[in-house]
Motif scaffolding. Sequence first.
Motif, PDB file in Angstrom:
ATOM      1  N   ALA A 159      32.560  23.932  39.265  1.00 24.53           N
ATOM      2  CA  ALA A 159      31.315  23.288  38.858  1.00 24.53           C
ATOM      3  C   ALA A 159      30.835  23.805  37.504  1.00 24.53           C
ATOM      4  O   ALA A 159      30.324  23.040  36.676  1.00 24.53           O
ATOM      5  CB  ALA A 159      30.241  23.517  39.915  1.00 24.53           C
ATOM      6  N   LYS A 160      31.021  25.101  37.257  1.00 23.83           N
ATOM      7  CA  LYS A 160      30.599  25.677  35.969  1.00 23.83           C
ATOM      8  C   LYS A 160      31.423  25.098  34.830  1.00 23.83           C
ATOM      9  O   LYS A 160      30.899  24.803  33.746  1.00 23.83           O
ATOM     10  CB  LYS A 160      30.723  27.199  36.014  1.00 23.83           C
ATOM     11  N   PHE A 161      32.731  24.939  35.052  1.00 24.14           N
ATOM     12  CA  PHE A 161      33.571  24.300  34.038  1.00 24.14           C
ATOM     13  C   PHE A 161      33.143  22.854  33.814  1.00 24.14           C
ATOM     14  O   PHE A 161      33.053  22.378  32.676  1.00 24.14           O
ATOM     15  CB  PHE A 161      35.043  24.344  34.478  1.00 24.14           C
ATOM     16  N   ALA A 162      32.888  22.142  34.919  1.00 24.53           N
ATOM     17  CA  ALA A 162      32.514  20.731  34.829  1.00 24.53           C
ATOM     18  C   ALA A 162      31.185  20.557  34.105  1.00 24.53           C
ATOM     19  O   ALA A 162      31.035  19.668  33.251  1.00 24.53           O
ATOM     20  CB  ALA A 162      32.450  20.123  36.221  1.00 24.53           C
ATOM     21  N   ASN A 163      30.206  21.395  34.429  1.00 24.87           N
ATOM     22  CA  ASN A 163      28.889  21.295  33.790  1.00 24.87           C
ATOM     23  C   ASN A 163      28.964  21.630  32.299  1.00 24.87           C
ATOM     24  O   ASN A 163      28.272  21.007  31.476  1.00 24.87           O
ATOM     25  CB  ASN A 163      27.893  22.225  34.484  1.00 24.87           C
ATOM     26  N   ALA A 164      29.816  22.617  31.950  1.00 22.00           N
ATOM     27  CA  ALA A 164      29.979  22.963  30.542  1.00 22.00           C
ATOM     28  C   ALA A 164      30.613  21.802  29.779  1.00 22.00           C
ATOM     29  O   ALA A 164      30.180  21.460  28.670  1.00 22.00           O
ATOM     30  CB  ALA A 164      30.823  24.225  30.404  1.00 22.00           C
ATOM     31  N   GLY A 165      31.622  21.188  30.379  1.00 22.54           N
ATOM     32  CA  GLY A 165      32.255  20.040  29.741  1.00 22.54           C
ATOM     33  C   GLY A 165      31.305  18.863  29.613  1.00 22.54           C
ATOM     34  O   GLY A 165      31.315  18.146  28.595  1.00 22.54           O
ATOM     35  N   LYS A 166      30.471  18.676  30.624  1.00 25.59           N
ATOM     36  CA  LYS A 166      29.484  17.597  30.593  1.00 25.59           C
ATOM     37  C   LYS A 166      28.475  17.824  29.465  1.00 25.59           C
ATOM     38  O   LYS A 166      28.105  16.889  28.743  1.00 25.59           O
ATOM     39  CB  LYS A 166      28.772  17.510  31.933  1.00 25.59           C
ATOM     40  N   ASP A 167      28.037  19.070  29.304  1.00 26.35           N
ATOM     41  CA  ASP A 167      27.102  19.388  28.226  1.00 26.35           C
ATOM     42  C   ASP A 167      27.734  19.134  26.858  1.00 26.35           C
ATOM     43  O   ASP A 167      27.075  18.602  25.946  1.00 26.35           O
ATOM     44  CB  ASP A 167      26.667  20.848  28.317  1.00 26.35           C
ATOM     45  N   LEU A 168      29.002  19.522  26.702  1.00 26.51           N
ATOM     46  CA  LEU A 168      29.673  19.293  25.427  1.00 26.51           C
ATOM     47  C   LEU A 168      29.725  17.808  25.094  1.00 26.51           C
ATOM     48  O   LEU A 168      29.463  17.394  23.956  1.00 26.51           O
ATOM     49  CB  LEU A 168      31.091  19.871  25.470  1.00 26.51           C
ATOM     50  N   MET A 169      30.075  17.013  26.085  1.00 23.22           N
ATOM     51  CA  MET A 169      30.180  15.569  25.870  1.00 23.22           C
ATOM     52  C   MET A 169      28.819  14.956  25.536  1.00 23.22           C
ATOM     53  O   MET A 169      28.681  14.183  24.584  1.00 23.22           O
ATOM     54  CB  MET A 169      30.765  14.906  27.112  1.00 23.22           C
ATOM     55  N   GLN A 170      27.787  15.316  26.316  1.00 21.51           N
ATOM     56  CA  GLN A 170      26.458  14.752  26.094  1.00 21.51           C
ATOM     57  C   GLN A 170      25.855  15.214  24.770  1.00 21.51           C
ATOM     58  O   GLN A 170      25.212  14.425  24.066  1.00 21.51           O
ATOM     59  CB  GLN A 170      25.543  15.137  27.256  1.00 21.51           C
ATOM     60  N   ASN A 171      26.091  16.479  24.415  1.00 24.54           N
ATOM     61  CA  ASN A 171      25.551  16.985  23.158  1.00 24.54           C
ATOM     62  C   ASN A 171      26.255  16.359  21.958  1.00 24.54           C
ATOM     63  O   ASN A 171      25.635  16.165  20.903  1.00 24.54           O
ATOM     64  CB  ASN A 171      25.674  18.502  23.105  1.00 24.54           C
ATOM     65  N   PHE A 172      27.532  16.044  22.114  1.00 19.43           N
ATOM     66  CA  PHE A 172      28.241  15.344  21.046  1.00 19.43           C
ATOM     67  C   PHE A 172      27.676  13.935  20.865  1.00 19.43           C
ATOM     68  O   PHE A 172      27.475  13.480  19.739  1.00 19.43           O
ATOM     69  CB  PHE A 172      29.733  15.279  21.363  1.00 19.43           C
ATOM     70  N   GLN A 173      27.403  13.268  21.979  1.00 19.65           N
ATOM     71  CA  GLN A 173      26.815  11.935  21.906  1.00 19.65           C
ATOM     72  C   GLN A 173      25.408  11.985  21.329  1.00 19.65           C
ATOM     73  O   GLN A 173      24.967  11.050  20.657  1.00 19.65           O
ATOM     74  CB  GLN A 173      26.788  11.309  23.299  1.00 19.65           C
ATOM     75  N   ALA A 174      24.712  13.106  21.596  1.00 21.59           N
ATOM     76  CA  ALA A 174      23.337  13.233  21.109  1.00 21.59           C
ATOM     77  C   ALA A 174      23.273  13.301  19.588  1.00 21.59           C
ATOM     78  O   ALA A 174      22.218  13.019  18.997  1.00 21.59           O
ATOM     79  CB  ALA A 174      22.680  14.473  21.711  1.00 21.59           C
ATOM     80  N   LEU A 175      24.387  13.678  18.953  1.00 19.18           N
ATOM     81  CA  LEU A 175      24.414  13.724  17.504  1.00 19.18           C
ATOM     82  C   LEU A 175      24.224  12.335  16.894  1.00 19.18           C
ATOM     83  O   LEU A 175      23.761  12.209  15.752  1.00 19.18           O
ATOM     84  CB  LEU A 175      25.739  14.325  17.012  1.00 19.18           C
ATOM     85  N   PHE A 176      24.579  11.298  17.646  1.00 21.40           N
ATOM     86  CA  PHE A 176      24.535   9.938  17.123  1.00 21.40           C
ATOM     87  C   PHE A 176      23.493   9.069  17.836  1.00 21.40           C
ATOM     88  O   PHE A 176      23.397   7.872  17.570  1.00 21.40           O
ATOM     89  CB  PHE A 176      25.921   9.282  17.271  1.00 21.40           C
ATOM     90  N   THR A 177      22.722   9.663  18.738  1.00 20.06           N
ATOM     91  CA  THR A 177      21.698   8.919  19.481  1.00 20.06           C
ATOM     92  C   THR A 177      20.393   9.710  19.466  1.00 20.06           C
ATOM     93  O   THR A 177      20.302  10.789  18.875  1.00 20.06           O
ATOM     94  CB  THR A 177      22.158   8.672  20.932  1.00 20.06           C
ATOM     95  N   ASP A 178      19.411   9.174  20.163  1.00 19.36           N
ATOM     96  CA  ASP A 178      18.108   9.860  20.281  1.00 19.36           C
ATOM     97  C   ASP A 178      18.068  10.784  21.488  1.00 19.36           C
ATOM     98  O   ASP A 178      17.019  11.357  21.814  1.00 19.36           O
ATOM     99  CB  ASP A 178      16.991   8.819  20.409  1.00 19.36           C
ATOM    100  N   GLN A 179      19.188  10.961  22.160  1.00 18.25           N
ATOM    101  CA  GLN A 179      19.248  11.792  23.350  1.00 18.25           C
ATOM    102  C   GLN A 179      19.047  13.266  22.990  1.00 18.25           C
ATOM    103  O   GLN A 179      19.540  13.745  21.964  1.00 18.25           O
ATOM    104  CB  GLN A 179      20.614  11.603  24.034  1.00 18.25           C
TER     105      GLN A 179
END
Length: 222
Positions: free
Chosen positions: A124-144
């Motif tokens: 779960a810790k690996f999965a959550n870290a990967g999820k954060d990386l993906m969402q934070n990368f998307q946040a660079l191009f969105t208002d998220q």
Amino acid sequence: MVFKRRDRRPFLQAVLNFFWPRGGWTRAFYYVRHRLHRLPGSPERIARGIWAGVFTTFSPFYGLHFVVALFIARLVQGNLLAALLGTFFGNPLTYLPIGVVSLKTGHFLLGTEFEEGGESSLVAKFANAGKDLMQNFQALFTDQDMDWHGLSIFWDEVFYPYLVGGILPGIVAGTIAYYVSVPVIRAYQKRRAKHIQAKFEALKNKARQASAHAADIKVSKD
């Protein structure tokens, strides 16, 4: 392309071969040992390279072990190819015990604990870290908004303890590999040198006999 496989393996077959190579891990072990024995250089230099490779397998830099091993081998003046071969100490059969030892040692040295169970499991810790990386990368191009919670937990409870805890067992395992490798490689190199010398002497004797035979033929003709 010259080096492209003619028979493309299915993805599942490639994954299976990663965990269990063709011929089994015994054959893979003998192949690595054979390559180590035939490396040029002094036994000590080759063994220092092995030390670097084995030590690297206790680091959390998965996917970069070759690069880290080369860097450490340069620092300790070890054989670079031996360092690459030494990283095969870390494989799907040993990664689990290496990870457990490194994590437990790291948390012990840091005085921290690894929370387990449910959403706090290692997976779960690996999965959550990967999820954060993906969402934070998307946040660079969105208002998220960026969220570093999962990555923070992963750093505090997995990566940093692994990084610290892998040093001591890595040194121990690498040092054992060094002192085991030196006499084995030295004995092999001496045996191989004698074998090469014997072949060279056999060729010299054969050439001498051929020369004598040619001289006898010339004398008989005269």
